[in-house]
Scaffold this active site. Structure first.
Site, PDB file in Angstrom:
ATOM      1  N   GLY A 126      15.581  -1.604 -17.714  1.00  0.00           N
ATOM      2  CA  GLY A 126      14.300  -0.920 -17.881  1.00  0.00           C
ATOM      3  C   GLY A 126      14.343   0.488 -17.307  1.00  0.00           C
ATOM      4  N   VAL A 127      13.300   0.814 -16.511  1.00  0.00           N
ATOM      5  CA  VAL A 127      13.211   2.172 -15.981  1.00  0.00           C
ATOM      6  C   VAL A 127      14.271   2.423 -14.895  1.00  0.00           C
ATOM      7  N   TYR A 150      16.031  10.492  -5.222  1.00  0.00           N
ATOM      8  CA  TYR A 150      14.644  10.431  -5.695  1.00  0.00           C
ATOM      9  C   TYR A 150      13.781  11.440  -4.957  1.00  0.00           C
ATOM     10  N   TYR A 209       5.951   7.619  15.511  1.00  0.00           N
ATOM     11  CA  TYR A 209       6.620   6.423  16.053  1.00  0.00           C
ATOM     12  C   TYR A 209       5.842   5.849  17.239  1.00  0.00           C
ATOM     13  N   GLU A 259      16.744  10.902  10.824  1.00  0.00           N
ATOM     14  CA  GLU A 259      15.745  11.665  10.057  1.00  0.00           C
ATOM     15  C   GLU A 259      15.823  13.158  10.403  1.00  0.00           C
ATOM     16  N   SER A 268      12.969   8.679  -9.262  1.00  0.00           N
ATOM     17  CA  SER A 268      14.362   9.153  -9.260  1.00  0.00           C
ATOM     18  C   SER A 268      14.481  10.373 -10.167  1.00  0.00           C
ATOM     19  N   PHE A 278      13.424  -0.142  -6.628  1.00  0.00           N
ATOM     20  CA  PHE A 278      12.247   0.695  -6.904  1.00  0.00           C
ATOM     21  C   PHE A 278      11.030   0.143  -6.159  1.00  0.00           C
ATOM     22  N   HIS A 288      11.828   7.442   4.947  1.00  0.00           N
ATOM     23  CA  HIS A 288      10.933   8.144   5.881  1.00  0.00           C
ATOM     24  C   HIS A 288      10.994   9.650   5.674  1.00  0.00           C
ATOM     25  N   PRO A 337      18.100   6.849 -12.427  1.00  0.00           N
ATOM     26  CA  PRO A 337      19.145   7.484 -11.604  1.00  0.00           C
ATOM     27  C   PRO A 337      20.511   7.412 -12.266  1.00  0.00           C
TER      28      PRO A 337
HETATM   29  C1  FAD Z   1      13.520   4.948  -4.634  1.00  0.00           C
HETATM   30  C2  FAD Z   1      12.568   4.695  -5.774  1.00  0.00           C
HETATM   31  C3  FAD Z   1      12.792   5.292  -6.998  1.00  0.00           C
HETATM   32  C4  FAD Z   1      11.910   5.045  -8.068  1.00  0.00           C
HETATM   33  N1  FAD Z   1      12.161   5.638  -9.270  1.00  0.00           N
HETATM   34  C5  FAD Z   1      11.309   5.421 -10.304  1.00  0.00           C
HETATM   35  C6  FAD Z   1      11.532   6.049 -11.571  1.00  0.00           C
HETATM   36  O1  FAD Z   1      12.478   6.814 -11.751  1.00  0.00           O
HETATM   37  N2  FAD Z   1      10.643   5.805 -12.576  1.00  0.00           N
HETATM   38  C7  FAD Z   1       9.570   4.953 -12.415  1.00  0.00           C
HETATM   39  O2  FAD Z   1       8.796   4.779 -13.370  1.00  0.00           O
HETATM   40  N3  FAD Z   1       9.359   4.335 -11.224  1.00  0.00           N
HETATM   41  C8  FAD Z   1      10.179   4.569 -10.179  1.00  0.00           C
HETATM   42  N4  FAD Z   1       9.928   3.980  -8.962  1.00  0.00           N
HETATM   43  C9  FAD Z   1       8.731   3.127  -8.805  1.00  0.00           C
HETATM   44  C10 FAD Z   1       7.525   4.020  -8.476  1.00  0.00           C
HETATM   45  O3  FAD Z   1       7.696   4.607  -7.197  1.00  0.00           O
HETATM   46  C11 FAD Z   1       6.211   3.241  -8.433  1.00  0.00           C
HETATM   47  O4  FAD Z   1       6.375   2.117  -7.626  1.00  0.00           O
HETATM   48  C12 FAD Z   1       5.744   2.834  -9.816  1.00  0.00           C
HETATM   49  O5  FAD Z   1       5.498   3.989 -10.615  1.00  0.00           O
HETATM   50  C13 FAD Z   1       4.442   2.020  -9.709  1.00  0.00           C
HETATM   51  O6  FAD Z   1       3.512   2.778  -9.009  1.00  0.00           O
HETATM   52  P1  FAD Z   1       1.961   2.678  -9.372  1.00  0.00           P
HETATM   53  O7  FAD Z   1       1.195   3.490  -8.386  1.00  0.00           O
HETATM   54  O8  FAD Z   1       1.730   2.973 -10.811  1.00  0.00           O
HETATM   55  O9  FAD Z   1       1.676   1.148  -9.162  1.00  0.00           O
HETATM   56  P2  FAD Z   1       0.995   0.502  -7.867  1.00  0.00           P
HETATM   57  O10 FAD Z   1      -0.458   0.758  -7.907  1.00  0.00           O
HETATM   58  O11 FAD Z   1       1.754   0.890  -6.683  1.00  0.00           O
HETATM   59  O12 FAD Z   1       1.261  -1.023  -8.173  1.00  0.00           O
HETATM   60  C14 FAD Z   1       2.585  -1.537  -8.069  1.00  0.00           C
HETATM   61  C15 FAD Z   1       2.575  -2.996  -8.443  1.00  0.00           C
HETATM   62  O13 FAD Z   1       1.756  -3.707  -7.508  1.00  0.00           O
HETATM   63  C16 FAD Z   1       0.829  -4.479  -8.214  1.00  0.00           C
HETATM   64  N5  FAD Z   1      -0.416  -4.636  -7.462  1.00  0.00           N
HETATM   65  C17 FAD Z   1      -1.343  -3.678  -7.202  1.00  0.00           C
HETATM   66  N6  FAD Z   1      -2.391  -4.232  -6.549  1.00  0.00           N
HETATM   67  C18 FAD Z   1      -2.105  -5.545  -6.408  1.00  0.00           C
HETATM   68  C19 FAD Z   1      -2.786  -6.647  -5.837  1.00  0.00           C
HETATM   69  N7  FAD Z   1      -3.974  -6.493  -5.295  1.00  0.00           N
HETATM   70  N8  FAD Z   1      -2.169  -7.859  -5.866  1.00  0.00           N
HETATM   71  C20 FAD Z   1      -0.960  -8.017  -6.425  1.00  0.00           C
HETATM   72  N9  FAD Z   1      -0.269  -7.011  -6.985  1.00  0.00           N
HETATM   73  C21 FAD Z   1      -0.847  -5.807  -6.982  1.00  0.00           C
HETATM   74  C22 FAD Z   1       0.582  -3.708  -9.512  1.00  0.00           C
HETATM   75  O14 FAD Z   1       0.062  -4.537 -10.547  1.00  0.00           O
HETATM   76  C23 FAD Z   1       1.959  -3.227  -9.841  1.00  0.00           C
HETATM   77  O15 FAD Z   1       2.704  -4.199 -10.525  1.00  0.00           O
HETATM   78  C24 FAD Z   1      10.791   4.201  -7.889  1.00  0.00           C
HETATM   79  C25 FAD Z   1      10.561   3.630  -6.627  1.00  0.00           C
HETATM   80  C26 FAD Z   1      11.430   3.870  -5.585  1.00  0.00           C
HETATM   81  C27 FAD Z   1      11.149   3.249  -4.240  1.00  0.00           C
HETATM   82  C1  HEM Z   2      11.258   1.546  14.289  1.00  0.00           C
HETATM   83  C2  HEM Z   2      10.275   1.877  13.501  1.00  0.00           C
HETATM   84  C3  HEM Z   2      10.213   1.673  12.027  1.00  0.00           C
HETATM   85  C4  HEM Z   2      10.853   0.756  11.223  1.00  0.00           C
HETATM   86  C5  HEM Z   2      11.821  -0.340  11.619  1.00  0.00           C
HETATM   87  C6  HEM Z   2      10.438   1.003   9.864  1.00  0.00           C
HETATM   88  C7  HEM Z   2      10.880   0.285   8.761  1.00  0.00           C
HETATM   89  C8  HEM Z   2      10.589   0.591   7.461  1.00  0.00           C
HETATM   90  C9  HEM Z   2      11.142  -0.087   6.306  1.00  0.00           C
HETATM   91  C10 HEM Z   2      12.094  -1.251   6.339  1.00  0.00           C
HETATM   92  C11 HEM Z   2      10.641   0.512   5.207  1.00  0.00           C
HETATM   93  C12 HEM Z   2      10.937   0.156   3.734  1.00  0.00           C
HETATM   94  C13 HEM Z   2      12.121   0.996   3.301  1.00  0.00           C
HETATM   95  C14 HEM Z   2      12.502   0.710   1.874  1.00  0.00           C
HETATM   96  O1  HEM Z   2      13.275  -0.187   1.634  1.00  0.00           O
HETATM   97  O2  HEM Z   2      12.002   1.394   0.987  1.00  0.00           O
HETATM   98  C15 HEM Z   2       9.754   1.559   5.651  1.00  0.00           C
HETATM   99  C16 HEM Z   2       9.030   2.374   4.814  1.00  0.00           C
HETATM  100  C17 HEM Z   2       8.003   3.165   5.261  1.00  0.00           C
HETATM  101  N1  HEM Z   2       7.727   3.501   6.563  1.00  0.00           N
HETATM  102 FE1  HEM Z   2       8.684   2.837   8.205  1.00  0.00          FE
HETATM  103  N2  HEM Z   2       9.560   2.047   9.853  1.00  0.00           N
HETATM  104  C18 HEM Z   2       9.387   2.476  11.133  1.00  0.00           C
HETATM  105  C19 HEM Z   2       8.583   3.527  11.548  1.00  0.00           C
HETATM  106  C20 HEM Z   2       7.689   4.171  10.740  1.00  0.00           C
HETATM  107  C21 HEM Z   2       6.767   5.181  11.185  1.00  0.00           C
HETATM  108  C22 HEM Z   2       6.655   5.731  12.591  1.00  0.00           C
HETATM  109  C23 HEM Z   2       6.012   5.535  10.098  1.00  0.00           C
HETATM  110  C24 HEM Z   2       4.873   6.528  10.069  1.00  0.00           C
HETATM  111  C25 HEM Z   2       3.629   6.180  10.225  1.00  0.00           C
HETATM  112  C26 HEM Z   2       6.502   4.780   8.967  1.00  0.00           C
HETATM  113  C27 HEM Z   2       6.023   4.875   7.678  1.00  0.00           C
HETATM  114  C28 HEM Z   2       6.625   4.292   6.586  1.00  0.00           C
HETATM  115  C29 HEM Z   2       6.144   4.480   5.231  1.00  0.00           C
HETATM  116  C30 HEM Z   2       4.915   5.286   4.809  1.00  0.00           C
HETATM  117  C31 HEM Z   2       7.018   3.777   4.400  1.00  0.00           C
HETATM  118  C32 HEM Z   2       6.945   3.611   2.879  1.00  0.00           C
HETATM  119  C33 HEM Z   2       6.046   2.450   2.629  1.00  0.00           C
HETATM  120  C34 HEM Z   2       5.740   2.265   1.195  1.00  0.00           C
HETATM  121  O3  HEM Z   2       5.905   3.191   0.410  1.00  0.00           O
HETATM  122  O4  HEM Z   2       5.291   1.162   0.889  1.00  0.00           O
HETATM  123  N3  HEM Z   2       7.517   3.962   9.400  1.00  0.00           N
HETATM  124  N4  HEM Z   2       9.759   1.602   7.018  1.00  0.00           N
END
Ligand code: FAD
Ligand code: HEM
Length: 401
Positions: free
Chosen positions: A273-274, A188, A95, A137, A207, A392, A85, A278
């Site tokens: 892989g990727v 990250y 929230y 936070e 990352s 990721f 967050h 980190p």
């Molecule tokens: C903490 C953290 C650290 C990360 N570090 C790295 C890093 O160092 N390097 C790195 O390359 N990535 C990293 N990632 C992953 C990165 O954030 C992205 O998730 C990645 O680059 C893919 O994003 P994208 O927008 O290209 O794909 P997206 O558009 O988000 O798609 C993600 C996946 O969902 C699938 N998808 C999309 N639409 C649909 C649909 N309609 N039905 C089914 N599946 C679907 C896509 O085919 C794809 O496989 C990290 C993620 C996290 C959470």
């Molecule tokens: C009690 C309240 C909430 C709970 C329990 C909750 C829980 C979570 C969890 C479990 C994740 C995934 C974390 C991970 O593993 O990466 C997440 C991500 C996220 N949350 Fe929350 N959340 C809460 C409130 C909120 C609020 C208020 C917002 C703002 C609108 C928010 C926005 C997001 C977004 C944008 C992500 C990342 C989603 C993504 O990238 O797919 N959350 N939250």
């Protein structure tokens, strides 16, 4: 604190919630996005489409209810969510929006089963959880010198270089040549890009792949190519349209998957892989601060050409006299690198002669990869407290055991 009556109502409704939790969270997102379409800029629509975020929120709500009396088990889960967050700049007023739509979604999906008492109990639980997250936070924003909801920082792309056949490294600096917040090895960054085709902004996390630095940040991005599912939105845009000199919008360095340097216990770094990114930052930090620490590095990939940052790893190993590297390659190179022991196929930790039982373990890769290694480690005498991992994507590994 929840009253004993509220607690028993929540515990009594956990099974029914668990049964419907995916319907509830799916309905919740649809409802919230209908009333607040601007929030689509904040959520990862790829995770929404694949259903992964629904499962992560479902998992968090369930874990909270099931462990409401067990703060020690909840703490790491809350910490992870709060870091995510904070990297996104989530604000306390948001929230209210999430709470309103989540409670309405529970009522609408459960229908008559959701009595006023049950809804009131979940409302209390939501706010207790929300307050805990808001407090963590607030602390993270303060530590980062960041304001929740502030305009995102701009960074300038100063260099782009290949990191493997399908990954690029982006070097980022302050556009005015100033200092950037530093980061911890393993953390990250959230990167936001406009996606013209959707008329939306989208955020992804990457990352850091260099050693902690307040002048230059480096991220390494693998292109997510089209396969059975659509091509990745942001990784392809970063590869195809971002050029040296462009500015990117980023959030504060975040994440709790960080190298513990308060100990000099042996360290086991396992990546696929990727997921190596980190771990490379950790290797570089170890060279600076604990070069003599015993390091066992295990990496898995198709071949070294597709293993991001492999050339960095080769150089880094030379700076760590007590490091050993093992590579599991599905297509081993014709000329094997001399820096590593090569094993054909997927990672199998039984191939190793021994792993120190007191090792600190860091895992990063796909979920199936991490599940397999974690299972092996737990079956071979390692304790869950020794294992840290980075997912990721939304955390579906299920932090709580
Ligand atoms: C903490 C953290 C650290 C990360 N570090 C790295 C890093 O160092 N390097 C790195 O390359 N990535 C990293 N990632 C992953 C990165 O954030 C992205 O998730 C990645 O680059 C893919 O994003 P994208 O927008 O290209 O794909 P997206 O558009 O988000 O798609 C993600 C996946 O969902 C699938 N998808 C999309 N639409 C649909 C649909 N309609 N039905 C089914 N599946 C679907 C896509 O085919 C794809 O496989 C990290 C993620 C996290 C959470
Ligand atoms: C009690 C309240 C909430 C709970 C329990 C909750 C829980 C979570 C969890 C479990 C994740 C995934 C974390 C991970 O593993 O990466 C997440 C991500 C996220 N949350 Fe929350 N959340 C809460 C409130 C909120 C609020 C208020 C917002 C703002 C609108 C928010 C926005 C997001 C977004 C944008 C992500 C990342 C989603 C993504 O990238 O797919 N959350 N939250």
């Amino acid at each position: 604190m929840l009253t004993p009556e509220t607690l028993s109502l929540i515990q009594a409704t956990v099974p029914v919630l668990r049964e419907h939790v995916e319907d509830i969270t799916r309905h919740f997102y649809n409802r919230m996005f209908t009333h607040h379409p601007e929030l689509k800029n904040l959520f990862n629509l790829g995770n929404q489409a694949s259903g992964e975020q629904q499962q992560a929120l479902a998992g968090a709500v369930y874990a909270y209810a099931a462990n409401i009396h067990n703060p020690a088990a909840l703490a790491p889960v809350l910490e992870r969510i709060a870091h995510k967050h904070a990297s996104l700049g989530i604000t306390p007023p948001q929230y209210l929006i999430v709470g309103r739509h989540l409670l309405a979604a529970i009522a609408e999906v459960l229908g008559k089963a959701a009595t006023p008492d049950i809804l009131a109990a979940w409302d209390q639980a939501y706010w207790l959880l929300a307050m805990e997250l808001v407090a963590i936070e607030a602390k993270l924003y303060q530590q980062a010198g960041w304001q929740a909801g502030q305009t995102w920082r701009q960074v300038k792309v100063t260099k782009i270089e290949p990191a493997s056949q399908d990954a690029l490294s982006f070097y980022l600096q302050d556009p005015q040549g100033g200092v950037l917040p530093t980061f911890l090895a393993g953390q990250y960054l959230s990167v936001a890009l406009d996606v013209p085709a959707l008329g939306l902004r989208q955020i992804r996390q990457y990352s850091f792949s260099n050693a902690p630095d307040d002048r230059t940040w480096r991220i390494t991005v693998r292109r997510v190519a089209q396969a059975d599912t659509p091509a990745g939105m942001i990784s392809n845009q970063l590869h195809d349209t971002v050029k040296v000199g462009d500015w990117l919008e980023v959030g504060p360095p975040s994440g709790e998957f960080t190298l513990d340097q308060t100990t000099d216990r042996p360290i086991l770094l396992l990546g696929a892989g990727v997921g190596v990114t980190p771990l490379v930052s950790m290797l570089k930090q170890l060279i600076r601060t604990q070069p003599h620490r015993q390091v066992l590095l295990g990496l898995a990939g198709t071949s070294t050409q597709y293993l991001p940052l492999w050339q960095d790893v080769r150089t880094d190993l030379a700076g760590l006299p007590n490091a050993t590297c093992h590579l599991w390659l599905e297509q081993p190179d014709m000329t094997p690198p001399t820096e590593a022991h090569i094993h054909p196929g997927r990672m199998n930790l039984s191939d190793l002669d021994s792993i120190p039982l007191d090792a600190e373990i860091y895992l990063c890769g796909s979920l199936p990869f991490m599940r397999a290694q974690r299972e092996w480690l737990l079956a071979n005498g390692f304790d869950v407290s020794q294992i840290r991992y980075e997912v990721f994507g939304p955390d579906l590994l299920g932090g709580l055991d």
